[in-house]
Design an enzyme around this catalytic site. Structure first.
Site, PDB file in Angstrom:
ATOM      1  N   TRP A 165       0.800  -1.217   0.000  1.00 44.46           N
ATOM      2  CA  TRP A 165       0.000   0.000   0.000  1.00 44.46           C
ATOM      3  C   TRP A 165       0.836   1.270   0.000  1.00 44.46           C
ATOM      4  CZ3 TRP A 165       2.021   2.267   4.175  1.00 44.46           C
ATOM      5  CH2 TRP A 165       2.590   1.424   5.139  1.00 44.46           C
ATOM      6  N   ASN A 166       2.163   1.141   0.265  1.00 44.16           N
ATOM      7  CA  ASN A 166       2.922   2.389   0.465  1.00 44.16           C
ATOM      8  C   ASN A 166       3.224   3.116  -0.841  1.00 44.16           C
ATOM      9  OD1 ASN A 166       4.740   0.350  -0.109  1.00 44.16           O
ATOM     10  ND2 ASN A 166       6.358   1.161   1.174  1.00 44.16           N
ATOM     11  N   LYS A 189      -2.581  -9.004  -6.974  1.00 47.11           N
ATOM     12  CA  LYS A 189      -3.353  -8.951  -5.720  1.00 47.11           C
ATOM     13  C   LYS A 189      -3.188  -7.545  -5.176  1.00 47.11           C
ATOM     14  CE  LYS A 189      -2.493  -9.664  -1.427  1.00 47.11           C
ATOM     15  NZ  LYS A 189      -3.249  -8.482  -0.935  1.00 47.11           N
ATOM     16  N   GLY A 246       6.853  -6.221   0.132  1.00 49.69           N
ATOM     17  CA  GLY A 246       6.164  -6.115   1.413  1.00 49.69           C
ATOM     18  C   GLY A 246       7.100  -6.504   2.530  1.00 49.69           C
ATOM     19  N   SER A 247       6.546  -6.994   3.607  1.00 52.01           N
ATOM     20  CA  SER A 247       7.386  -7.268   4.779  1.00 52.01           C
ATOM     21  C   SER A 247       8.161  -8.572   4.615  1.00 52.01           C
ATOM     22  CB  SER A 247       6.506  -7.333   6.034  1.00 52.01           C
ATOM     23  OG  SER A 247       5.619  -8.420   5.941  1.00 52.01           O
ATOM     24  N   GLU A 268      11.023  -8.096  -2.845  1.00 53.13           N
ATOM     25  CA  GLU A 268      11.586  -6.837  -2.335  1.00 53.13           C
ATOM     26  C   GLU A 268      10.956  -6.618  -0.975  1.00 53.13           C
ATOM     27  OE1 GLU A 268      11.598  -3.496  -1.033  1.00 53.13           O
ATOM     28  OE2 GLU A 268      10.485  -2.763  -2.772  1.00 53.13           O
ATOM     29  N   CYS A 302      10.316   1.544   2.036  1.00 51.71           N
ATOM     30  CA  CYS A 302      11.212   0.463   2.457  1.00 51.71           C
ATOM     31  C   CYS A 302      12.670   0.906   2.415  1.00 51.71           C
ATOM     32  CB  CYS A 302      10.983  -0.764   1.603  1.00 51.71           C
ATOM     33  SG  CYS A 302      10.978  -0.356  -0.125  1.00 51.71           S
ATOM     34  N   GLU A 476      14.268  -4.836  -9.605  1.00 54.85           N
ATOM     35  CA  GLU A 476      13.166  -4.235 -10.359  1.00 54.85           C
ATOM     36  C   GLU A 476      13.675  -2.949 -11.002  1.00 54.85           C
ATOM     37  OE1 GLU A 476      10.047  -4.303  -7.115  1.00 54.85           O
ATOM     38  OE2 GLU A 476       9.145  -5.604  -8.608  1.00 54.85           O
TER      39      GLU A 476
HETATM   40  P1  NAD Z   1       2.144  -7.050   5.892  1.00 56.18           P
HETATM   41  O1  NAD Z   1       3.354  -7.874   5.881  1.00 56.18           O
HETATM   42  O2  NAD Z   1       0.973  -7.548   6.661  1.00 56.18           O
HETATM   43  O3  NAD Z   1       1.615  -6.779   4.429  1.00 56.18           O
HETATM   44  C1  NAD Z   1       2.403  -6.275   3.413  1.00 56.18           C
HETATM   45  C2  NAD Z   1       1.717  -6.626   2.108  1.00 56.18           C
HETATM   46  O4  NAD Z   1       1.787  -8.043   1.952  1.00 56.18           O
HETATM   47  C3  NAD Z   1       0.215  -6.308   2.089  1.00 56.18           C
HETATM   48  O5  NAD Z   1      -0.017  -5.113   1.411  1.00 56.18           O
HETATM   49  C4  NAD Z   1      -0.403  -7.472   1.368  1.00 56.18           C
HETATM   50  O6  NAD Z   1      -0.530  -7.129   0.000  1.00 56.18           O
HETATM   51  C5  NAD Z   1       0.572  -8.569   1.424  1.00 56.18           C
HETATM   52  N1  NAD Z   1       0.216  -9.744   2.205  1.00 56.18           N
HETATM   53  C6  NAD Z   1       0.128  -9.838   3.542  1.00 56.18           C
HETATM   54  N2  NAD Z   1      -0.149 -11.105   3.894  1.00 56.18           N
HETATM   55  C7  NAD Z   1      -0.238 -11.826   2.774  1.00 56.18           C
HETATM   56  C8  NAD Z   1      -0.473 -13.192   2.472  1.00 56.18           C
HETATM   57  N3  NAD Z   1      -0.659 -14.124   3.430  1.00 56.18           N
HETATM   58  N4  NAD Z   1      -0.501 -13.571   1.180  1.00 56.18           N
HETATM   59  C9  NAD Z   1      -0.303 -12.677   0.213  1.00 56.18           C
HETATM   60  N5  NAD Z   1      -0.048 -11.388   0.425  1.00 56.18           N
HETATM   61  C10 NAD Z   1      -0.017 -10.959   1.692  1.00 56.18           C
HETATM   62  O7  NAD Z   1       2.635  -5.638   6.367  1.00 56.18           O
HETATM   63  P2  NAD Z   1       1.838  -4.328   6.743  1.00 56.18           P
HETATM   64  O8  NAD Z   1       1.027  -4.583   7.968  1.00 56.18           O
HETATM   65  O9  NAD Z   1       1.186  -3.789   5.551  1.00 56.18           O
HETATM   66  O10 NAD Z   1       3.108  -3.459   7.156  1.00 56.18           O
HETATM   67  C11 NAD Z   1       3.922  -3.939   8.218  1.00 56.18           C
HETATM   68  C12 NAD Z   1       5.376  -3.754   7.908  1.00 56.18           C
HETATM   69  O11 NAD Z   1       5.739  -4.380   6.668  1.00 56.18           O
HETATM   70  C13 NAD Z   1       5.779  -2.312   7.738  1.00 56.18           C
HETATM   71  O12 NAD Z   1       5.949  -1.704   8.979  1.00 56.18           O
HETATM   72  C14 NAD Z   1       7.036  -2.466   6.939  1.00 56.18           C
HETATM   73  O13 NAD Z   1       8.101  -2.772   7.794  1.00 56.18           O
HETATM   74  C15 NAD Z   1       6.764  -3.654   6.043  1.00 56.18           C
HETATM   75  N6  NAD Z   1       6.347  -3.228   4.667  1.00 56.18           N
HETATM   76  C16 NAD Z   1       7.333  -3.092   3.734  1.00 56.18           C
HETATM   77  C17 NAD Z   1       6.994  -2.651   2.472  1.00 56.18           C
HETATM   78  C18 NAD Z   1       8.039  -2.463   1.407  1.00 56.18           C
HETATM   79  O14 NAD Z   1       7.876  -1.592   0.565  1.00 56.18           O
HETATM   80  N7  NAD Z   1       9.074  -3.290   1.356  1.00 56.18           N
HETATM   81  C19 NAD Z   1       5.685  -2.369   2.155  1.00 56.18           C
HETATM   82  C20 NAD Z   1       4.687  -2.544   3.125  1.00 56.18           C
HETATM   83  C21 NAD Z   1       5.046  -2.982   4.381  1.00 56.18           C
END
Ligand code: NAD
Length: 496
Positions: A165-166, A189, A246-247, A268, A302, A476
């Site tokens: 989402w960021n 997704k 994501g995370s 990433e 990130c 990327e």
């Molecule tokens: P999260 O790990 O819950 O979700 C991140 C993304 O992963 C979500 O937008 C979702 O699309 C996807 N996701 C989550 N669970 C999934 C699953 N089981 N299957 C498929 N997709 C799934 O994180 P959050 O609560 O959005 O943020 C928490 C932390 O994650 C942040 O504080 C940050 O440290 C990290 N983060 C990093 C980035 C990045 O750009 N690398 C982006 C978002 C969050």
């Protein structure tokens, strides 16, 4: 301008760009069981829209649609795919105001930053439109008499793109553009927090005639349906590749889930960027770099500076100049002119920043400015500077993902490199110096995928983005970005 629930569409020049259904096989669809969830404006807490919360069966349908579209899309010439990408690029540019409004409404970043993101996101379409023409193969002299070796490059197949989402626009185009350029078809997704920015890309893609099934977007809420969707993308044998941003925790889960079908992966993941200010740095430039790296998107990138190391003899002066600059930042509704800090994505994100501040202060840190959540509506936290932060603080090892600048002191180059590398992730890193030999000496020792020297901004469509250690793998953007969506195939001909 304040955007409340029902009036987002009315603020758009083209209200039909606000789409609230998923996009599967060229059709706009609700959840098959009609389940929905709200999209919330984090600046106000108001509901912007309701979108479908799709069950797993629709993810399967999207994968099957992408699979069915793959033979004809991959059979187009690279020039034909380039033409589609350039048309989508032009559509994004001509609707960039509307795209930015949608993005700010659901994500909360200031409107000027949202416009910057749309330009950055569109940049991937034009960059990879050009790269589509350069997916060269090669020939290799044979080791066997009368044999000829040719290596061709082909699209990997159906790709599952899971984005955060960021950067609700650019994280999609950074994956979508190289995938489409290579000849792949995709299932995106969309993030639950920012689905509208994903769906508007489909509306534009449909408008420029990208054939049905080539791009599919599934929408699911956080919780069991997101988990089921992630699982289906990972285990369905029709999907050949997963690209995830994501995370690190979710990356690890997706990698485990993909093991059963051994997919091609690029991840990433989280970072913990060190930002080092040496005593020979131009301090004003270093302050501006810190603002750009730390406070863009309210610190929710990130690659944002998570640990700011300042050499002892300039520490107090740097802290003073940074705090002066941060105190002047305007917090408020991200739609309003002059606002630098919008809300965080949700209250959970605010809780995390608050926890990091409380923990650091409990371990001896001083709050120079900010330090508190903002009361009232919306998910706001004050831009904050902490000095004398203990290396034992939670924020040293966890990404804060918020507007919190934590300043640590160092004495020597060797010490700070060791500290900077003392983390299990390695995405971006920064330093400020005017010593050219230090530029290479330090950059080469940093355990990260990307180094910014005398700049706080390291992302452009034309250069590679990605990490080392537990920040993931794959790149990327840049000239290698398309490789993640292609395979090399050997054709060896004997008895010539
Ligand atoms: P999260 O790990 O819950 O979700 C991140 C993304 O992963 C979500 O937008 C979702 O699309 C996807 N996701 C989550 N669970 C999934 C699953 N089981 N299957 C498929 N997709 C799934 O994180 P959050 O609560 O959005 O943020 C928490 C932390 O994650 C942040 O504080 C940050 O440290 C990290 N983060 C990093 C980035 C990045 O750009 N690398 C982006 C978002 C969050």
């Amino acid at each position: 301008m304040t955007i409340h629930g029902q009036n987002l569409a009315s603020q758009l020049s083209n209200p039909s760009l606000l789409r609230t259904k998923g996009y599967i096989n060229g059709e706009w669809v609700d959840a098959s069981d009609d389940a929905k969830f709200p999209v919330i404006n984090p600046a106000t807490g108001a509901q912007l829209a309701e979108v479908p919360n799709m069950p797993c069966g629709q993810v399967t349908a999207a994968i099957e649609a992408a699979h069915a579209a793959f033979p004809s899309w991959s059979a187009l010439t690279a020039y034909q795919r380039q033409s589609y990408l350039l048309k989508l690029h032009a559509a994004m540019e001509s609707h960039h105001e509307d795209l930015a409004l949608i993005l700010t409404a659901e994500n909360g970043k200031p409107l000027a930053e949202a416009k910057g993101e749309i330009a950055y996101g569109a940049g991937f379409l034009s960059w990879f439109a050009a790269e589509a023409l350069r997916t060269y193969g090669h020939t290799v002299p044979a080791a066997i008499p009368n044999q000829r070796n040719t290596i061709i490059r082909q699209p990997v197949g159906v790709c599952g793109l899971i984005t955060p989402w960021n950067f609700p626009n650019a994280m999609i185009t950074r994956k979508l553009a190289p995938a489409l350029a290579a000849g792949c078809t995709v299932v995106v997704k969309a993030p639950a927090e920012t689905p509208l920015s994903a769906l508007v890309i489909c509306a534009l893609a449909e408008g420029v005639g990208i054939p049905k099934g080539v791009i599919n977007v599934v929408v699911v809420d956080k919780g069991p349906r997101e988990a089921a969707c992630g699982m289906e993308l990972c285990v369905n044998p029709l999907v050949s590749k997963i690209s995830f941003t994501g995370s690190t925790a979710v990356g690890r889960l997706l990698m485990q889930q993909s093991a059963s079908t051994l997919k091609k992966l690029s991840f990433e993941l989280g970072g913990n960027a060190a930002f080092m200010v040496f005593d020979d740095a131009d301090l004003d430039l270093a302050v501006e770099g810190t603002i750009a790296s730390k406070f863009r998107a309210s610190g929710q990138t990130c690659v944002c500076a998570n640990r700011i190391f300042v050499q002892s003899n300039v520490y107090d002066e740097f802290a003073h100049r940074l705090a002066t600059r941060v105190k002047a930042m305007k917090v408020g509704n991200p739609m309003d002119e002059g606002v630098n800090i919008g809300p965080l994505v949700n209250d959970r994100a605010v809780d995390k920043v608050e926890r990091h501040v409380t923990d650091a202060v409990g371990k001896g840190a001083t709050v120079v400015c900010g330090g508190s959540r903002v009361s009232g509506h919306g998910s706001f936290f004050e831009p904050t500077v902490l000095t004398n932060v203990s290396p034992k603080s939670a924020l040293t090892s966890e990404e804060t993902f918020g507007p919190l600048a934590a300043l640590f002191k160092f004495d020597t180059e060797e010490d700070v490199i060791e500290e900077a590398n003392n983390t299990d992730v390695g995405l971006g890193g920064y330093f400020y110096t005017q010593d050219v030999s230090r530029v290479y000496r330090v950059a080469e020792k940093m355990q990260v995928g990307m180094v910014g020297v005398n700049t706080g901004v390291i992302s452009q469509p034309c250069i590679p983005f990605g990490g080392v250690k537990q920040s993931g793998f794959g790149r990327e953007g840049g000239k290698s970005g398309i490789d993640e969506y292609m395979i090399e195939k050997l054709i060896t001909v004997g008895n010539i």
